[in-house]
Structure formats: structure tokens, C-alpha cells
Write an enzyme that holds these catalytic residues in place. Structure first.
Site, PDB file in Angstrom:
ATOM      1  N   GLU A 136      16.706  25.240 -14.438  1.00 35.22           N
ATOM      2  CA  GLU A 136      15.984  25.373 -16.193  1.00 35.22           C
ATOM      3  C   GLU A 136      16.024  24.271 -16.874  1.00 35.22           C
ATOM      4  O   GLU A 136      15.460  24.298 -17.722  1.00 35.22           O
ATOM      5  CB  GLU A 136      17.070  26.461 -16.713  1.00 35.22           C
ATOM      6  CG  GLU A 136      17.509  28.014 -16.557  1.00 35.22           C
ATOM      7  CD  GLU A 136      17.907  29.001 -16.822  1.00 35.22           C
ATOM      8  OE1 GLU A 136      18.071  28.507 -18.609  1.00 35.22           O
ATOM      9  OE2 GLU A 136      17.863  29.381 -16.818  1.00 35.22           O
ATOM     10  N   ASP A 141      12.481  -0.530 -19.372  1.00 39.89           N
ATOM     11  CA  ASP A 141      12.284   0.449 -18.153  1.00 39.89           C
ATOM     12  C   ASP A 141      13.229   0.383 -17.711  1.00 39.89           C
ATOM     13  O   ASP A 141      13.711   1.802 -17.616  1.00 39.89           O
ATOM     14  CB  ASP A 141      11.212  -0.315 -17.192  1.00 39.89           C
ATOM     15  CG  ASP A 141      10.529   0.385 -16.105  1.00 39.89           C
ATOM     16  OD1 ASP A 141      10.379   0.993 -16.659  1.00 39.89           O
ATOM     17  OD2 ASP A 141      10.791   0.023 -15.023  1.00 39.89           O
ATOM     18  N   GLN A 162       1.933   2.640  -5.649  1.00 37.80           N
ATOM     19  CA  GLN A 162       1.501   2.657  -6.250  1.00 37.80           C
ATOM     20  C   GLN A 162       0.500   1.220  -6.126  1.00 37.80           C
ATOM     21  O   GLN A 162      -1.121   1.741  -6.500  1.00 37.80           O
ATOM     22  CB  GLN A 162       2.748   1.439  -6.975  1.00 37.80           C
ATOM     23  CG  GLN A 162       3.222   2.101  -8.393  1.00 37.80           C
ATOM     24  CD  GLN A 162       2.415   2.819  -9.584  1.00 37.80           C
ATOM     25  OE1 GLN A 162       1.187   2.483  -9.612  1.00 37.80           O
ATOM     26  NE2 GLN A 162       3.055   3.462 -10.221  1.00 37.80           N
ATOM     27  N   GLU A 183      15.755   4.377 -17.527  1.00 37.22           N
ATOM     28  CA  GLU A 183      15.948   4.628 -16.382  1.00 37.22           C
ATOM     29  C   GLU A 183      17.447   4.851 -15.539  1.00 37.22           C
ATOM     30  O   GLU A 183      17.465   6.068 -15.661  1.00 37.22           O
ATOM     31  CB  GLU A 183      15.322   3.788 -14.875  1.00 37.22           C
ATOM     32  CG  GLU A 183      13.859   3.407 -14.740  1.00 37.22           C
ATOM     33  CD  GLU A 183      13.893   2.386 -13.886  1.00 37.22           C
ATOM     34  OE1 GLU A 183      12.221   2.545 -13.586  1.00 37.22           O
ATOM     35  OE2 GLU A 183      14.530   1.694 -13.607  1.00 37.22           O
ATOM     36  N   SER A 238       1.044   1.520   6.494  1.00 34.55           N
ATOM     37  CA  SER A 238       0.537   1.193   5.546  1.00 34.55           C
ATOM     38  C   SER A 238       0.071   0.432   6.307  1.00 34.55           C
ATOM     39  O   SER A 238      -1.357   1.026   5.308  1.00 34.55           O
ATOM     40  CB  SER A 238       0.927   0.085   4.529  1.00 34.55           C
ATOM     41  OG  SER A 238       2.451   1.047   3.815  1.00 34.55           O
ATOM     42  N   SER A 243       3.983  -4.823   9.240  1.00 38.44           N
ATOM     43  CA  SER A 243       3.197  -3.325   8.644  1.00 38.44           C
ATOM     44  C   SER A 243       3.037  -2.035   9.295  1.00 38.44           C
ATOM     45  O   SER A 243       2.064  -2.375  10.344  1.00 38.44           O
ATOM     46  CB  SER A 243       2.623  -3.055   7.574  1.00 38.44           C
ATOM     47  OG  SER A 243       2.157  -2.235   6.749  1.00 38.44           O
ATOM     48  N   TYR A 265       0.547  -0.603   0.555  1.00 36.47           N
ATOM     49  CA  TYR A 265      -0.069   0.365   0.120  1.00 36.47           C
ATOM     50  C   TYR A 265       0.842   1.295  -0.052  1.00 36.47           C
ATOM     51  O   TYR A 265       0.658   2.317   0.410  1.00 36.47           O
ATOM     52  CB  TYR A 265      -0.882   0.417   1.264  1.00 36.47           C
ATOM     53  CG  TYR A 265      -2.082   0.942   1.004  1.00 36.47           C
ATOM     54  CD1 TYR A 265      -3.372   0.667   0.076  1.00 36.47           C
ATOM     55  CD2 TYR A 265      -2.563   2.261   1.891  1.00 36.47           C
ATOM     56  CE1 TYR A 265      -4.130   1.081  -0.001  1.00 36.47           C
ATOM     57  CE2 TYR A 265      -3.908   2.875   1.240  1.00 36.47           C
ATOM     58  CZ  TYR A 265      -4.870   2.970   0.449  1.00 36.47           C
ATOM     59  OH  TYR A 265      -5.731   3.000   0.544  1.00 36.47           O
ATOM     60  N   HIS A 272       5.462  -4.096 -12.766  1.00 34.32           N
ATOM     61  CA  HIS A 272       7.088  -3.622 -13.635  1.00 34.32           C
ATOM     62  C   HIS A 272       7.091  -5.562 -13.791  1.00 34.32           C
ATOM     63  O   HIS A 272       7.322  -6.097 -13.066  1.00 34.32           O
ATOM     64  CB  HIS A 272       7.847  -3.930 -12.717  1.00 34.32           C
ATOM     65  CG  HIS A 272       9.285  -3.607 -13.214  1.00 34.32           C
ATOM     66  ND1 HIS A 272       9.391  -2.720 -14.290  1.00 34.32           N
ATOM     67  CD2 HIS A 272      10.452  -3.136 -12.905  1.00 34.32           C
ATOM     68  CE1 HIS A 272      10.496  -3.005 -14.440  1.00 34.32           C
ATOM     69  NE2 HIS A 272      11.315  -2.831 -13.387  1.00 34.32           N
ATOM     70  N   THR A 287      12.797  -5.740  -5.386  1.00 28.34           N
ATOM     71  CA  THR A 287      14.186  -7.131  -4.260  1.00 28.34           C
ATOM     72  C   THR A 287      13.463  -7.355  -3.558  1.00 28.34           C
ATOM     73  O   THR A 287      13.967  -8.739  -2.926  1.00 28.34           O
ATOM     74  CB  THR A 287      14.724  -5.454  -3.457  1.00 28.34           C
ATOM     75  OG1 THR A 287      13.767  -5.299  -2.831  1.00 28.34           O
ATOM     76  CG2 THR A 287      15.743  -4.740  -5.110  1.00 28.34           C
TER      77      THR A 287
END
Length: 337
Positions: free
Chosen positions: A232, A192, A28, A196, A54, A51, A25, A109, A85
């Protein structure tokens, strides 16, 4: 030409009566879960028992939170949205043993499927829906009535309905509002990683650092160097985002355009051969093996480099300058393990 799908190509009713488990959570995860919920889907959240950040957020957003194992058992669709990972470990311990036959296992992914750190059983669908935006943007645009473009891939079609169901999921989170491009796990993963490393994260920051340090070493004020080499950049990226490189060249001065062509050609000649090597390391799995090994070893090199990067002069000068521009809503990141 790429194959694109829109709302008219996706049947949201295919998700009726199905339970979607979002594993994780974070950026994404929260976006997928909330968007799908507001599209009328039944969504539950799977989180590690430890957790502490989340879980309260997910519960406050109205979701039932379960262990990853229990969420997987209850779900017809399992979308894994945790860090690359740790996906393999979580899959082996909690997801794989609890997948229903005929369920759909999803990813945003292709890393772990493509590099075979996760090998699903033959009796489940394996698909990918990957929004091409950070999670907060996926959520923000959805609430505005629009959507972010996405990618769709089918790795394994056990039921014969994997593509249609994945398209329905893409519609539920808003991607078919903008358009979904069909691809493969291999193509998505390799492009991807390459993008990156060579442009979006690695290439751009390396160019900024090198240019800034060149000016400072030559005696120019760091503040001036910051504005010219970093601040800039947003203007240039926005122009390319709106109309491609041609529109950017059209919008800048003739002096900037001519200098950009000549020096740009020099930079391109310097990096093309190196980029070919970068792509080869991605394609043959060398980068994936290196990164997984680094993580499993406690990430000593990664953490050291992260700390070094955040202590650079350009970061110190930039933070001070951004604080002087309240319209930027400047962000400061506190580094810790």
C-alpha cells in the site's frame, strides 16, 4: 528561491557542429544518447573495449561506438555516465589524457568532482546536467513529447560559455521541457546522497522491514503484513507525488491521519539526531572514502548485505503475492556477482 531554466532559456544551436561523447550506455547513457540524437546532435558512444552487452545495443541504436580514449579525442563534449566507483579510474586512464583544450567535461552526479577523485585540467569546462529520474524514464517521457526535471551546475568555466552550453545539452535531452534548477556540485552531491540514505532507499526500506518483522513476530500472517507495510506504500507515495503531504493527509481516513501524526512524531524524534550524523559523514567525505575503499577491496560487505537483503522473508512473500497480481507486471531479480 531556486533559479529555473526552460526551453526558452536554452539555445540548442550552440551544439551545432559539436560532437558529444556519451561514456557508458547503461540506464542514463542510452537515454541521454538517444534523446540528444533525436534533438539533432552528433553523438558517439565511448565504451570499454571489453564491453559485450552495451556495445551491441548502442550499435543497434545507430551509434558509432569507440574506445573511451578515442571517443574523448573526437569529442567537444564528454558526458561521463558510468558508475561513480569506476569513474576516477576510467578518467585517469582514458579521458583525462585525451581531453581537448576548451572541451566540456560533464557529469550527471557530482560525486567524483566534489570529493576530488577526479581533478580536471584548468583548460576545460566542467558542468553537470542531472535528470531527476531513472534513465528509462528520461527516455520514455522524452518520446512522449515531455521531459523530466533536472539540475544544472557549473564547476569550472574555462571558456566563458560553460553554462550556456550545459543548458543547451539539458535541452537536447529534454530536461528544459520540464525545468532545470541551478545548483552546485557540492549541493547536488550532498543532498543526493543524504536523500538516498535517509529516505528514498535506506530510510523507506528500513521502516518497511522493521514494521513487517514486528507484525510477523507478533503472530500476524506475513501476507497481511506485506500488504499493510509495503504494497500500500505506492498509494501513499502517489498521493504525495501529486499533491504533497497535505494532499496525502486529506486523502486518507481521519484515523490514519491522527495515528500517522502521533507515531510519525515519535519516529521523527528518534531519527533526527541520527540524520544529523549521516549528513556530517557525507559532508566531511567519510562516506565517500568508505564506499570507494569498499569497492576497491572487491565489495565483500556490500555483496554480503545485498544477498542478505534479497533473502528476507518479506522478499519471498512479496514475490509470491506479486506473481498473483498480473496487472503489476511483476519483476524478479536474479542475484549474482
Amino acid at each position: 528561491m531556486a533559479t529555473l531554466y526552460y526551453d526558452k532559456d536554452a539555445d540548442l544551436s550552440l551544439l551545432d557542429g559539436k560532437t558529444i561523447a556519451i561514456i557508458g550506455y547503461g540506464s542514463q547513457g542510452h537515454a541521454h544518447a538517444l534523446n540528444a540524437k533525436e534533438s539533432g546532435c552528433k553523438v558517439i558512444i565511448g565504451l570499454h573495449e571489453s564491453s559485450t552487452r552495451s556495445k551491441p545495443k548502442a550499435e543497434a541504436d545507430g551509434f558509432t561506438v569507440m574506445s573511451v580514449a578515442d571517443a574523448t579525442k573526437a569529442a567537444d563534449i564528454v558526458m561521463i555516465l558510468i558508475h561513480d566507483t569506476i569513474q576516477a579510474q576510467v578518467y585517469d586512464e582514458s579521458i583525462g589524457p585525451n581531453l581537448k583544450p576548451g572541451a566540456m567535461l560533464m557529469f550527471a552526479h557530482g560525486f567524483n568532482i566534489h570529493f576530488k577523485t577526479i581533478v580536471p585540467p584548468a583548460n576545460v569546462d566542467v558542468t553537470m546536467v542531472a535528470p531527476k529520474a531513472p534513465g528509462h524514464r528520461v527516455r520514455e517521457v522524452f518520446t512522449e513529447g515531455a521531459g523530466t526535471p533536472g539540475l544544472l551546475a557549473v564547476h569550472q568555466d574555462a571558456t566563458g560559455n560553460a553554462k550556456a552550453l550545459a543548458l543547451a545539452y539539458a535541452r537536447a535531452i529534454g530536461c528544459t521541457r520540464a525545468g532545470v534548477i541551478e545548483t552546485t556540485f557540492k549541493e547536488e552531491t550532498e543532498t543526493d546522497l543524504f536523500g538516498e540514505q535517509t529516505v528514498l532507499c535506506g530510510g523507506v526500506t528500513a521502516l518497511i522491514r522493521a514494521a513487517f518483522e514486528t507484525l510477523v513476530k507478533a503472530g500476524y500472517q506475513p501476507e497481511i503484513a506485506y500488504f499493510e507495510c509495503l504494497h500500500e506504500l505506492k498509494l501513499i507515495v502517489d498521493l504525495m507525488y501529486e499533491g504533497g503531504m497535505s494532499y496525502m493527509w486529506y486523502s486518507v481516513s481521519d484515523t490514519a491521519e491522527y495515528g500517522g501524526y502521533t507515531v510519525g512524531d515519535m519516529v521523527e524524534d528518534m531519527v533526527k539526531e541520527e540524520f544529523a550524523g549521516v549528513l556530517s559523514r557525507i559532508q566531511d567525505g567519510s562516506f565517500a572514502k568508505e564506499w570507494v575503499a569498499e569497492y576497491r577491496n572487491g565489495s565483500p560487505n556490500f555483496k554480503a548485505r545485498r544477498n542478505d537483503e534479497h533473502s528476507l522473508l518479506i522478499e519471498q512473500v512479496g514475490a509470491e503475492l506479486r506473481d498473483m497480481m498480473p496487472f503489476l507486471h511483476a519483476k524478479r531479480i536474479k542475484q549474482s556477482d
